[in-house]
Design a protein around this motif. Structure first.
Motif, mmCIF file in Angstrom:
data_model
loop_
_atom_site.group_PDB
_atom_site.id
_atom_site.type_symbol
_atom_site.label_atom_id
_atom_site.label_comp_id
_atom_site.label_asym_id
_atom_site.label_seq_id
_atom_site.Cartn_x
_atom_site.Cartn_y
_atom_site.Cartn_z
ATOM 1 N N ASN A 13 -3.012 -18.130 13.137
ATOM 2 C CA ASN A 13 -1.734 -18.033 13.866
ATOM 3 C C ASN A 13 -1.233 -19.358 14.444
ATOM 4 O OD1 ASN A 13 -1.953 -15.274 13.432
ATOM 5 N ND2 ASN A 13 -2.812 -14.854 15.442
ATOM 6 N N ASP A 40 3.726 -9.612 11.538
ATOM 7 C CA ASP A 40 3.702 -11.026 11.955
ATOM 8 C C ASP A 40 4.506 -11.911 11.002
ATOM 9 O OD1 ASP A 40 2.070 -10.364 14.054
ATOM 10 O OD2 ASP A 40 0.440 -11.731 13.541
ATOM 11 N N GLY A 91 -3.638 -7.519 4.752
ATOM 12 C CA GLY A 91 -4.806 -8.407 4.782
ATOM 13 C C GLY A 91 -4.379 -9.805 5.177
ATOM 14 N N ASP A 92 -5.226 -10.471 5.948
ATOM 15 C CA ASP A 92 -4.828 -11.764 6.521
ATOM 16 C C ASP A 92 -4.593 -12.870 5.504
ATOM 17 O OD1 ASP A 92 -5.433 -11.081 9.616
ATOM 18 O OD2 ASP A 92 -4.586 -13.089 9.370
ATOM 19 N N SER A 127 0.108 -5.783 17.950
ATOM 20 C CA SER A 127 0.904 -6.849 17.341
ATOM 21 C C SER A 127 2.406 -6.565 17.256
ATOM 22 C CB SER A 127 0.361 -7.173 15.942
ATOM 23 O OG SER A 127 0.440 -6.052 15.116
ATOM 24 N N HIS A 156 -9.721 -8.794 11.401
ATOM 25 C CA HIS A 156 -9.357 -9.291 12.730
ATOM 26 C C HIS A 156 -10.062 -8.531 13.874
ATOM 27 C CE1 HIS A 156 -6.862 -11.175 15.780
ATOM 28 N NE2 HIS A 156 -6.575 -9.974 16.252
ATOM 29 N N GLU A 167 -10.346 0.127 9.312
ATOM 30 C CA GLU A 167 -9.150 -0.454 9.920
ATOM 31 C C GLU A 167 -8.846 0.229 11.256
ATOM 32 O OE1 GLU A 167 -7.770 -3.070 8.869
ATOM 33 O OE2 GLU A 167 -8.563 -3.235 6.840
ATOM 34 N N VAL A 216 0.825 -1.201 0.000
ATOM 35 C CA VAL A 216 0.000 0.000 0.000
ATOM 36 C C VAL A 216 0.870 1.266 0.000
ATOM 37 C CG1 VAL A 216 -0.323 0.434 2.506
ATOM 38 C CG2 VAL A 216 -2.228 0.771 0.955
ATOM 39 N N PHE A 217 2.124 1.141 0.453
ATOM 40 C CA PHE A 217 3.015 2.308 0.513
ATOM 41 C C PHE A 217 3.841 2.505 -0.754
ATOM 42 C CE2 PHE A 217 2.531 0.947 4.964
ATOM 43 C CZ PHE A 217 1.869 2.067 5.411
ATOM 44 N N LYS A 233 0.259 -3.742 27.845
ATOM 45 C CA LYS A 233 0.731 -4.999 27.249
ATOM 46 C C LYS A 233 2.113 -5.369 27.812
ATOM 47 C CE LYS A 233 1.212 -7.819 23.202
ATOM 48 N NZ LYS A 233 0.891 -8.071 21.808
ATOM 49 N N ILE A 289 1.921 -7.673 8.107
ATOM 50 C CA ILE A 289 3.314 -7.538 7.653
ATOM 51 C C ILE A 289 4.257 -7.816 8.839
ATOM 52 C CG2 ILE A 289 5.037 -5.759 7.000
ATOM 53 C CD1 ILE A 289 1.707 -6.325 5.247
HETATM 54 N N1 LIG Z 1 1.580 -10.697 16.927
HETATM 55 C C1 LIG Z 1 0.644 -10.329 17.763
HETATM 56 O O1 LIG Z 1 0.845 -10.269 18.987
HETATM 57 C C2 LIG Z 1 -0.703 -9.921 17.220
HETATM 58 C C3 LIG Z 1 -1.621 -9.256 18.037
HETATM 59 C C4 LIG Z 1 -2.822 -8.827 17.482
HETATM 60 C C5 LIG Z 1 -3.094 -9.076 16.136
HETATM 61 N N2 LIG Z 1 -2.188 -9.735 15.379
HETATM 62 C C6 LIG Z 1 -2.416 -9.982 13.955
HETATM 63 O O2 LIG Z 1 -2.437 -8.731 13.292
HETATM 64 C C7 LIG Z 1 -3.165 -8.884 12.072
HETATM 65 C C8 LIG Z 1 -4.076 -7.703 11.892
HETATM 66 O O3 LIG Z 1 -3.288 -6.538 11.810
HETATM 67 P P1 LIG Z 1 -3.782 -5.259 11.000
HETATM 68 O O4 LIG Z 1 -5.173 -4.964 11.376
HETATM 69 O O5 LIG Z 1 -2.756 -4.220 11.164
HETATM 70 O O6 LIG Z 1 -3.850 -5.831 9.521
HETATM 71 P P2 LIG Z 1 -3.081 -5.508 8.140
HETATM 72 O O7 LIG Z 1 -1.630 -5.526 8.316
HETATM 73 O O8 LIG Z 1 -3.688 -6.414 7.161
HETATM 74 O O9 LIG Z 1 -3.523 -3.993 7.821
HETATM 75 C C9 LIG Z 1 -4.879 -3.713 7.602
HETATM 76 C C10 LIG Z 1 -5.102 -2.986 6.266
HETATM 77 O O10 LIG Z 1 -4.592 -1.666 6.362
HETATM 78 C C11 LIG Z 1 -3.709 -1.384 5.264
HETATM 79 N N3 LIG Z 1 -2.741 -0.421 5.798
HETATM 80 C C12 LIG Z 1 -1.741 -0.670 6.681
HETATM 81 N N4 LIG Z 1 -1.196 0.482 7.086
HETATM 82 C C13 LIG Z 1 -1.820 1.485 6.416
HETATM 83 C C14 LIG Z 1 -1.696 2.890 6.406
HETATM 84 N N5 LIG Z 1 -0.883 3.538 7.234
HETATM 85 N N6 LIG Z 1 -2.493 3.597 5.565
HETATM 86 C C15 LIG Z 1 -3.390 2.959 4.771
HETATM 87 N N7 LIG Z 1 -3.578 1.629 4.741
HETATM 88 C C16 LIG Z 1 -2.793 0.897 5.574
HETATM 89 C C17 LIG Z 1 -3.191 -2.718 4.850
HETATM 90 O O11 LIG Z 1 -2.782 -2.736 3.510
HETATM 91 C C18 LIG Z 1 -4.401 -3.635 5.076
HETATM 92 O O12 LIG Z 1 -5.259 -3.551 3.972
HETATM 93 C C19 LIG Z 1 -3.911 -10.196 12.173
HETATM 94 O O13 LIG Z 1 -3.296 -11.131 11.346
HETATM 95 C C20 LIG Z 1 -3.742 -10.600 13.626
HETATM 96 O O14 LIG Z 1 -3.742 -11.996 13.796
HETATM 97 C C21 LIG Z 1 -0.992 -10.156 15.891
#
Ligand SMILES: NC(=O)c1ccc[n+]([C@@H]2O[C@H](COP(=O)([O-])OP(=O)(O)OC[C@H]3O[C@@H](n4cnc5c(N)ncnc54)[C@H](O)[C@@H]3O)[C@@H](O)[C@H]2O)c1
Length: 376
Positions: free
Chosen positions: A164, A121, A84-85, A149, A277, A189, A51-52, A238, A119
């Protein structure tokens, strides 16, 4: 706006592991001093959300970041992947691994994850297995990844069976949170990320829950000072929870509030964006509170208060808000893959009240079945 540093420490580590989380506005443009300590003269694998970096639409902050780090690293090698997942799978991981190796990396090379939780994860997991483990830095770009995350070192991908299930614990060298990166984040989001913020208040801090209840309209305007407040508070809660339990043998499981239901629901959506998510966790939290109430642990007033806040935020709060067909038996089948289970016994995170979650082991499947039959 002054930037702040939160220190993540792990008390049970012999090597006294700790790392900083930097939180501020426009940090991406001003992170030379912070980053030099970690990446000076090193080869960088910059795993970023596509996306960037699209053909005709290049994100200014991202390009500025590349230009900045190119000045003091040996090389910056880009790997773009989709958010996206659906991306959190084994073939995408394989692609990242092979591409990273093609850059002739060594054990001093550093992965930088620039994107949301997906990204972070997958890139973190790749870093944990490349050359048996190289270091990485998290630059989270969604609210969810900034409050959750990117902190705590859980990395991984989804299996076809559920969320996961393949991964590792691999702590980053540092986390850099630039609040301004959220300016381009779509509202859907943003709201999904807010669910994890609310989760912290529900687990451990009723005053924090109250703060979000009182200030959510301001937060939804992406107001910088309230954003900074909720991000710092979330990271602190956290860090406090994981301090004594890096590998989730005890209290860290509390962070899973709403996730047993949520992960199951999310996997029924096939990770195609039907339900994301944070939305699945929103329903999961409501179900966890309703179940807590049904089992006599939590009052109806508190349960209703939680559901009302999520409803006010226009987040889904029940199975009725879903367009996916789900049955009790399908849900029960998914629960079998929950990582909290021990000896085939289900474990849930329930609440006594807002601000006090607890771990409920040996969940009675009959109670659960009756509950799901009523809810679905
Ligand atoms: N590791 C951990 O402890 C932990 C904790 C919670 C959730 N998770 C995981 O995190 C994931 C969800 O993370 P998420 O919600 O960030 O999802 P993601 O990384 O898919 O981002 C969500 C959407 O936002 C877009 N995006 C990202 N940054 C942007 C920005 N600055 N501007 C515009 N668009 C942008 C992405 O392209 C994507 O479409 C899940 O897979 C979940 O299982 C992990």
């Amino acid at each position: 706006m002054k930037s702040e540093i939160i220190k993540v420490t792990f008390s049970n580590k012999v090597d006294n592991l700790s790392y900083p989380i930097f939180v501020g506005a426009n940090l991406i443009y001003n992170c030379e001093k912070i980053l030099k300590k970690f990446i000076h003269n090193k080869k960088i694998i910059l795993i970023h959300d596509k996306v960037f970096y699209k053909k005709n639409e290049i994100n200014e902050s991202f390009v500025a970041f590349i230009n900045l780090i190119e000045k003091f690293t040996s090389s910056v090698n880009l790997i773009g992947i989709s958010g996206g997942d659906k991306t959190k799978n084994i073939s995408e991981l394989n692609h990242i691994i092979e591409k990273s190796l093609s850059f002739e990396i060594d054990r001093d090379s550093i992965v930088i994850a620039f994107g949301g939780g997906v990204i972070g994860d997958i890139a973190g997991f790749a870093a944990s297995i490349l050359l048996r483990g190289i270091n990485y830095i998290q630059i989270p770009t969604t609210l969810l990844s900034q409050v959750d995350s990117s902190v705590g070192g859980k990395t991984g991908i989804n299996s076809r069976k559920s969320k996961n299930l393949i991964g590792s614990f691999h702590q980053p060298l540092a986390v850099i949170i630039d609040i301004n990166l959220l300016n381009t984040l779509p509202k859907r989001e943003f709201l999904a990320g807010l669910v994890e913020v609310i989760k912290y208040g529900l687990i451990k801090d009723d005053k924090f829950f109250h703060y979000v209840e009182e200030n959510y309209k301001q937060i939804l305007k992406y107001d910088q000072s309230s954003l900074k407040e909720i991000i710092i508070k979330s990271c602190k809660i956290k860090s406090e929870i994981i301090k004594n339990d890096e590998k989730e043998n005890g209290q860290r499981a509390l962070l899973n509030l709403g996730h047993t239901f949520g992960h199951a629901i999310e996997s029924f959506g096939k990770y195609d964006g039907t339900i994301i998510h944070g939305e699945a966790i929103s329903i999961g939290i409501c179900l966890a509170f309703k179940l807590s109430n049904k089992m006599g642990f939590c009052s109806l007033i508190e349960t209703t208060r939680v559901i009302n806040l999520l409803k006010n935020l226009k987040l889904p709060t029940s199975f009725l808000d879903l367009s996916i067909s789900i049955t009790t038996s399908k849900m029960l089948e998914k629960f079998k893959y929950d990582k909290k289970n021990k000896n085939n016994q289900l474990t849930f995170i329930l609440n006594e009240r807002i601000g006090k979650s607890f771990i409920k082991n040996n969940m009675d499947v009959n109670v659960l079945t009756k509950f799901l039959d009523e809810e679905i």
